[in-house]
Design an enzyme around this catalytic site. Structure first.
Site, mmCIF file in Angstrom:
data_model
loop_
_atom_site.group_PDB
_atom_site.id
_atom_site.type_symbol
_atom_site.label_atom_id
_atom_site.label_comp_id
_atom_site.label_asym_id
_atom_site.label_seq_id
_atom_site.Cartn_x
_atom_site.Cartn_y
_atom_site.Cartn_z
ATOM 1 C CB SER A 12 -10.970 -0.015 -7.511
ATOM 2 O OG SER A 12 -10.839 0.566 -6.228
ATOM 3 N N GLY A 13 -7.941 -1.176 -6.353
ATOM 4 C CA GLY A 13 -6.584 -0.727 -6.045
ATOM 5 C C GLY A 13 -5.523 -1.538 -6.775
ATOM 6 C CE1 TYR A 14 -2.595 1.680 -9.491
ATOM 7 C CE2 TYR A 14 -0.796 2.371 -8.084
ATOM 8 C CZ TYR A 14 -1.658 2.616 -9.131
ATOM 9 O OH TYR A 14 -1.570 3.806 -9.822
ATOM 10 C CB THR A 15 -2.566 -5.317 -3.779
ATOM 11 O OG1 THR A 15 -3.642 -4.772 -3.015
ATOM 12 C CG2 THR A 15 -1.272 -4.638 -3.363
ATOM 13 C CB CYS A 149 6.243 -4.823 -0.687
ATOM 14 S SG CYS A 149 6.120 -3.072 -0.315
ATOM 15 C CG ASN A 323 5.930 -2.865 -5.449
ATOM 16 O OD1 ASN A 323 6.625 -2.806 -6.463
ATOM 17 N ND2 ASN A 323 4.837 -2.159 -5.307
HETATM 18 N N1 LIG Z 1 1.072 -1.567 -3.145
HETATM 19 C C1 LIG Z 1 1.930 -2.444 -2.688
HETATM 20 O O1 LIG Z 1 3.025 -2.623 -3.220
HETATM 21 C C2 LIG Z 1 1.594 -3.295 -1.496
HETATM 22 C C3 LIG Z 1 2.480 -4.319 -1.152
HETATM 23 C C4 LIG Z 1 2.185 -5.108 -0.046
HETATM 24 C C5 LIG Z 1 1.051 -4.876 0.688
HETATM 25 N N2 LIG Z 1 0.216 -3.865 0.341
HETATM 26 C C6 LIG Z 1 -0.967 -3.662 1.165
HETATM 27 O O2 LIG Z 1 -2.096 -3.994 0.414
HETATM 28 C C7 LIG Z 1 -3.178 -3.161 0.795
HETATM 29 C C8 LIG Z 1 -3.739 -2.514 -0.451
HETATM 30 O O3 LIG Z 1 -2.716 -1.752 -1.054
HETATM 31 P P1 LIG Z 1 -2.882 -1.109 -2.505
HETATM 32 O O4 LIG Z 1 -1.541 -0.622 -2.917
HETATM 33 O O5 LIG Z 1 -3.606 -2.033 -3.378
HETATM 34 O O6 LIG Z 1 -3.808 0.136 -2.146
HETATM 35 P P2 LIG Z 1 -4.709 1.016 -3.124
HETATM 36 O O7 LIG Z 1 -4.171 0.913 -4.505
HETATM 37 O O8 LIG Z 1 -4.814 2.336 -2.513
HETATM 38 O O9 LIG Z 1 -6.112 0.284 -3.087
HETATM 39 C C9 LIG Z 1 -6.889 0.156 -1.926
HETATM 40 C C10 LIG Z 1 -8.329 -0.023 -2.299
HETATM 41 O O10 LIG Z 1 -9.085 -0.148 -1.107
HETATM 42 C C11 LIG Z 1 -10.355 0.461 -1.262
HETATM 43 N N3 LIG Z 1 -10.683 1.144 -0.028
HETATM 44 C C12 LIG Z 1 -11.625 0.801 0.869
HETATM 45 N N4 LIG Z 1 -11.623 1.597 1.928
HETATM 46 C C13 LIG Z 1 -10.695 2.506 1.685
HETATM 47 C C14 LIG Z 1 -10.239 3.615 2.407
HETATM 48 N N5 LIG Z 1 -10.712 3.940 3.589
HETATM 49 N N6 LIG Z 1 -9.282 4.354 1.839
HETATM 50 C C15 LIG Z 1 -8.791 4.048 0.645
HETATM 51 N N7 LIG Z 1 -9.170 2.974 -0.066
HETATM 52 C C16 LIG Z 1 -10.112 2.221 0.448
HETATM 53 C C17 LIG Z 1 -10.260 1.360 -2.450
HETATM 54 O O11 LIG Z 1 -11.192 0.954 -3.410
HETATM 55 P P3 LIG Z 1 -12.673 1.553 -3.506
HETATM 56 O O12 LIG Z 1 -12.626 2.967 -2.990
HETATM 57 O O13 LIG Z 1 -12.999 1.469 -4.947
HETATM 58 O O14 LIG Z 1 -13.479 0.646 -2.651
HETATM 59 C C18 LIG Z 1 -8.873 1.141 -3.031
HETATM 60 O O15 LIG Z 1 -8.866 0.890 -4.403
HETATM 61 C C19 LIG Z 1 -2.632 -2.154 1.777
HETATM 62 O O16 LIG Z 1 -2.967 -2.526 3.077
HETATM 63 C C20 LIG Z 1 -1.153 -2.238 1.561
HETATM 64 O O17 LIG Z 1 -0.428 -1.975 2.714
HETATM 65 C C21 LIG Z 1 0.455 -3.089 -0.743
#
Ligand SMILES: NC(=O)c1ccc[n+]([C@@H]2O[C@H](COP(=O)([O-])OP(=O)(O)OC[C@H]3O[C@@H](n4cnc5c(N)ncnc54)[C@H](OP(=O)(O)O)[C@@H]3O)[C@@H](O)[C@H]2O)c1
Ligand SMILES: NC(=O)c1ccc[n+]([C@@H]2O[C@H](COP(=O)([O-])OP(=O)(O)OC[C@H]3O[C@@H](n4cnc5c(N)ncnc54)[C@H](OP(=O)(O)O)[C@@H]3O)[C@@H](O)[C@H]2O)c1
Ligand SMILES: NC(=O)c1ccc[n+]([C@@H]2O[C@H](COP(=O)([O-])OP(=O)(O)OC[C@H]3O[C@@H](n4cnc5c(N)ncnc54)[C@H](OP(=O)(O)O)[C@@H]3O)[C@@H](O)[C@H]2O)c1
Ligand SMILES: NC(=O)c1ccc[n+]([C@@H]2O[C@H](COP(=O)([O-])OP(=O)(O)OC[C@H]3O[C@@H](n4cnc5c(N)ncnc54)[C@H](OP(=O)(O)O)[C@@H]3O)[C@@H](O)[C@H]2O)c1
Ligand SMILES: [Zn+2]
Ligand SMILES: [Zn+2]
Lengths: 356, 60, 356, 356, 356, 60
Positions: A12-15, A149, A323
């Protein structure tokens, strides 16, 4: 044709949403499950409105995770390492986009992330999932980490210079990242509230940014310092700007000796001419003379450029990417393509838009 | 994805390979890598020169 | 009360319009003429829609320039120096916002601007119009130069450190400016066309930026190097971002010896506690922890902050302002207030908006 | 497989660049020539930086136009009709994205565009290139017109209601379009200068907008009024907002009799369930409840939604698309697919991004 | 000079912060207390970074509210009416910016807000605080309500036409508001998360918008319908766009009989020529031809323009303002000035910026 | 591109077809068209009811 089955955790998150989008159009992959605790039972488009009408998949609850061919973990930092054994039992190949398995050295992890690593025994075998640097290792890897990123942007911009042994290590490496709001994920808060975040030019990490650790590890390897890391002082700071997707890293490198522009061109060309997702951008005229993240939104390119100040023996390196694509989901799919021996560009051919 | 054509010359700006199909001596062409404006000086021993450029204001 | 009469040349441009706005509300100044060749005869609001209903003044043709008490020249670089004699005959005091009289040394001018200076004899007497550095000289000055918007930001951010002799001059000073589109003035072109400029993160001057010359001159003076300029390598680069007004400069300084945060606080406090337009911004919590240009739009503040990396002996300095205010028109009015011995804040009390 | 050869005229502009991007990835089409007078000889990426590295094609001069299978004309209004004979000699099929061949009636053209039409004899045979309305005619067409971007949005939003005969024609149809800056093309000017255009909410055409003519023609056809056009008063106004790509049209329709929401759902579903590029967007919760243009950037979707005010017998219809895609280039490629009998989605599967 | 003492309740929010900013510079007012439950004890700049250095006031806890001369209540809808007795005991004059006292009729309140009003006995005496319509009543008022930001924009745009009895009431009045993100207040949520809200063109209230009630009441009064309200069908819809501050309302009015542009000019001029904060904006050339909210940010102007479609007997009215100024805090201060018999422009002279 | 599954019921909100594979009576599911939260009332004679919804504030 037998497609492999891939499951996304943290879907459900962005990545997670971006990986889902890419895999829905990937010719060799079937999206098995997309897992979310907060949206279990709902359709993908409830979180990712761009996927409306593209799939009948609904989010699965984490408890209902099933075995599959590859697991893509898209969870926040620290959420993976404690559960990694369970994930590896579910799938022979795991790609973890968080920072949990990016660093080879548990001490380094502890220093930059503040916590003791919960699965230090796996760190040596995890592969830093940047195909441009670790392509060979990816072919056999069973645990691959995604890449930071901003770190990815910086590393790809600087790799040719460090590999060439050109950099004067006595002068600190100063890097400035300009970054959009999606890099902080999908969770709202007061600093991401639109009236506050809009138009921001916000120094969110002037010193001590964690992505420095990846830089030190990977540029150190390229510079021949093995596991001891880059000895040079790394001064990395990051600024949030008005942008949703995209990163530009500007790096200031001083060289050991004089160099001219054509030598630089040759160095970059040799490093990248066979890379499908790296382009050298350096023009004397026109509007888009150097890498610019906005035209990369949705694409998997990392554009790299440079400018030489001959007198100062300084090279300004600029590198840009999306990113969520080359900085996260796109790169993960590229790594997946490597792991399965496919053409690296499968599912990743969207070139980006202009104007935009 | 740019495929390698047969006849090329080196760009005096960036040392990139500039394809030379269907061009005449004296013609102005562009470097595919750095977009420099180039004059075709010789085709037998392929040679390119930098075309005199009008400095362009980029704003800011 | 007898107001002085001020005339603006180049009044249809962005800095000209901003000076006009400020002077229309200045208690000691009467706006005598606003000169424009392209809009002569039209009302001010034809170019500056925010001034609708505030004044019945119409733009005057340059040929109709009349004597006045002070002339504010808001013309492009290079347009003033050839005409300066005429302007000085018209008014006993002249403030030139262009770069023509910023540098004391004609050689320096030629090196950075490429042209021979047309009035080199005036350079020694022109005052670099930054009140925080040249307040005393302004009181007697008859020719005052405006200051470069990015240079001003950088100088105000760094002045306390250079004045304190803290900086290790063997390590290059790296500065990165993030800047909005109004800094390039009112003239449209293909790079400022909205679909192209919108969302840009554009490295428009990675090396060789002209504002470096002002930095070298002014930080050199503060560091006790007199007219010979700062000997340190200055690596200044600028990036256009999605923003209309505003600049953030991030500077990386390495110190000769270890320093702690309290010493830094003291240094900045001593330098700026009596300055009406400089605020130190450094918070440990909240959304606005460091200087942020967007809340400064329309205000004359330069906000300054810093972050210390104790181990690296590195200070990251951040400074922000509105390029059209403290970076141009506001600063010019502040200098005007100095020249006439008035309270420096006259006409400059608007504090900026939030949210914005 | 023998690909057809397509040539783009006006290829340095925004719609031309978008057609080029699409055709470079189209499995049945080879890009024969991309014509530009201002950039002849340069590579495509000189105008379209997103295409860097994707093609070795260079812009051709208009004088060097060669015969091909289909010509796509991406020129300003009025530039095509005088040259249409020449273009039709070069290719058996022509798609003209300008407004020159959108209206069937030369009188109507003259009324809305002010000029006498230069090829009135062709108007009856030209097909209004909206596949959702004219799919059958497109199969045999040799001259197809592109469609107005705002008109397309409005027509697709309203078609089910007009086709159903539901609308009370005694009450004016009020339509409000919100539109991004790329709709005005690649040519810079003072109103598109970034500091002026940025953050704009600009009523650029409160009355008399030319796209009204297309609405009147096409909704008239759907409502059974034949060539005489919609008799209802059409009040169309357009507002430029901060956006590069994208249009949202909000339309206020009053119905002849009471209707309930499920009937509306049924009507829209019947109209669009087999359409590959139209999605009904109407949610009670979540962030994206109605059509939103930003997630459509780069996609060929037109998202359509509605809200019913039962008491007022009013339906608010909202429709969104990317003006350069479903509003221009994407729709032209869809029409091309129709003309050649291919799957309509060829080359058009990119789903759009989120977040963005 | 004896300044009156004013206290702000809800001072950590957006309108509260804006009232604080205005009163800090108001020559006749002393800011007595700024109340916040969440930030009691902290300095104003913790919530309002633009106020850094301007005041040593700290937020007071609601329990510590002290008597004063005027209370400005900046709380969410519904939070005032239950406490109004207490507030009135603390101050002889109360201005409530919420919607609780905007409607004269408790039935109307219940219909649009869904709840029973908790202080219906006060509704008849509360004054709708729009000086342009209720200036006389404000002089004696002890309970004044703020006005809805979109309602204010619409009412000021349309008042001259309704007062003149020009409007054909048989044709629905269609109004479309385009509005920035600050209108929703300081509380973050998933729809205001920057990656989601950025670039939005979001139909957040296509039908049934509560501000309709104010329109119906106030235009009804102007049209001579007394308390029974405007009988005409009002079709009001609102769209969130990429903007922090600002509203543009576009309204479509049909007239009973033909009218020409000069009559319209006369009507608007008569209505507004003595109003300090209303400007008629209607130009035939230039970039800013109609009201545009961005140049009004921080100003108290409401700019009003119109365009006539003679044939259709339709007038398109456009009105723009800053929702936090003339749409809320600025208007409240103007009302305050009226209540105390001061010059209405006190504290409200900032003209807005350009470019911006 | 949503393919038609076998067992469906009409959404009480939008009359859309809601697929009913692998669901139990009493389970909360979602309409693929309008995203209404629906309760499975009956599977033999497929029937869905609107789940009691918490009004969600949308901001603005
Ligand atoms: N955004 C970027 O540009 C980027 C780039 C490179 C790497 N990353 C890495 O990729 C990973 C995911 O990033 P994202 O930007 O996709 O994050 P995000 O949008 O916040 O999504 C994370 C997802 O993880 C789930 N989750 C499970 N346990 C959680 C907790 N304790 N707290 C919060 N969420 C939890 C949540 O879904 P549910 O609650 O529905 O289960 C949430 O949708 C991170 O480790 C980040 O460092 C991100
Ligand atoms: N913009 C900033 O943020 C900023 C900050 C610090 C300093 N400055 C300096 O302030 C000066 C004015 O900048 P600006 O941004 O106000 O520029 P601008 O918006 O382009 O305005 C310059 C004005 O000068 C007049 N002019 C006279 N001769 C001209 C010529 N040859 N070419 C173009 N314009 C000419 C034009 O008015 P008419 O044609 O109507 O006469 C024009 O409106 C520049 O020297 C700039 O370096 C600007
Ligand atoms: N932009 C949209 O959203 C959109 C949507 C639907 C329909 N359309 C229609 O598509 C057509 C092209 O629009 P566009 O946005 O692509 O326009 P554009 O960006 O301005 O490009 C038009 C191109 O036509 C060429 N050209 C030839 N004669 C010209 C002339 N007399 N003036 C200007 N350019 C001329 C130019 O290229 P060279 O000078 O290099 O030859 C230019 O690049 C228009 O008719 C427009 O109404 C546009
Ligand atoms: N924003 C606009 O453009 C605008 C325009 C016209 C009218 N208004 C009206 O002005 C009023 C205030 O709007 P705003 O935009 O300033 O809102 P806001 O930013 O959300 O601020 C409201 C403040 O009220 C306090 N508060 C007390 N009880 C509360 C509760 N139950 N829930 C939330 N906050 C509570 C909060 O401060 P503490 O928690 O610190 O006490 C908060 O800072 C509203 O009635 C609104 O309709 C707003
Ligand atoms: Zn080259
Ligand atoms: Zn449904």
């Amino acid at each position: 044709m037998n497609r492999i089955r891939a499951t996304i955790v943290g879907g459900s998150g962005y990545t997670g949403g971006e990986v889902a989008r890419l895999l829905l159009f990937h010719p060799e992959v079937e999206l098995a499950q997309v897992v979310s605790s907060s949206r279990a039972g709902q359709y993908l488009h409830s979180a990712h409105p761009n996927l409306r009408g593209l799939s009948t998949i609904r989010f699965s609850h984490p408890d209902d995770l099933m075995p599959c061919d590859v697991l893509l973990l898209c969870l926040p930092h620290g959420a993976t390492m404690g559960e990694i054994a369970r994930y590896r039992q579910l799938a022979p190949r795991v790609i973890d986009l968080s920072a949990d398995f990016r660093l080879r050295d548990p001490q380094l992890y502890q220093r930059w992330y503040g916590d003791v690593h919960q699965a230090p025994e796996l760190l040596p075998e995890a592969v830093y999932g940047l195909p441009e640097l670790h392509r060979e290792e990816l072919r056999e890897a069973t645990l691959v980490s995604g890449t930071g990123c901003m770190a990815t942007t910086a590393i790809l911009g600087l790799a040719p210079l460090y590999r060439a042994g050109l950099v004067d290590a006595n002068i600190p490496l100063v890097l400035e990242a300009k970054v959009g709001s999606s890099a902080a994920g999908a969770k709202p808060g007061s600093s991401s509230h639109h009236p506050e975040r809009s138009g921001a030019v916000r120094s969110f990490q002037p010193t001590g940014h964690r992505h420095s650790a990846e830089l030190i590890q990977e540029l150190g390897l390229l510079g021949g310092h093995g596991n001891s890391g880059l000895p040079q002082t790394v001064a990395f700071s990051a600024t949030s700007i008005e942008l949703v997707r995209g990163i530009l890293v500007t790096a200031h490198v001083f060289t050991k000796e004089r160099i001219d522009e054509r030598q630089l061109w040759r160095m970059y060309r040799e490093a990248y001419q066979r890379e499908p997702f790296i382009r050298i951008v350096k023009e004397r005229t026109g509007v888009y003379r150097y890498p610019e993240p906005k035209i990369l939104a949705g694409s998997n390119y990392c554009d790299v450029g440079f400018e030489l100040d001959v007198e100062q023996q300084r090279i300004v390196v600029m590198a840009a990417l999306d990113n969520l694509m080359k900085g996260a989901a796109g790169n993960a799919v590229q790594a997946l393509n490597c792991m399965f021996g496919w053409d690296e560009t499968l599912g990743l051919t969207f070139p980006g838009l202009h104007p935009v | 994805m740019i495929s390698n054509p047969v006849l090329t010359a080196a760009c005096p700006e960036c040392a990139g390979e500039v394809p030379l199909q269907n061009v005449l001596v004296g013609e102005i062409i562009y470097c595919p890598d750095c977009s420099a404006e180039l004059e075709v000086l010789n085709l037998e021993q392929p040679e390119l020169g930098l075309a005199p450029e009008v400095a362009e204001d980029w704003g800011e």
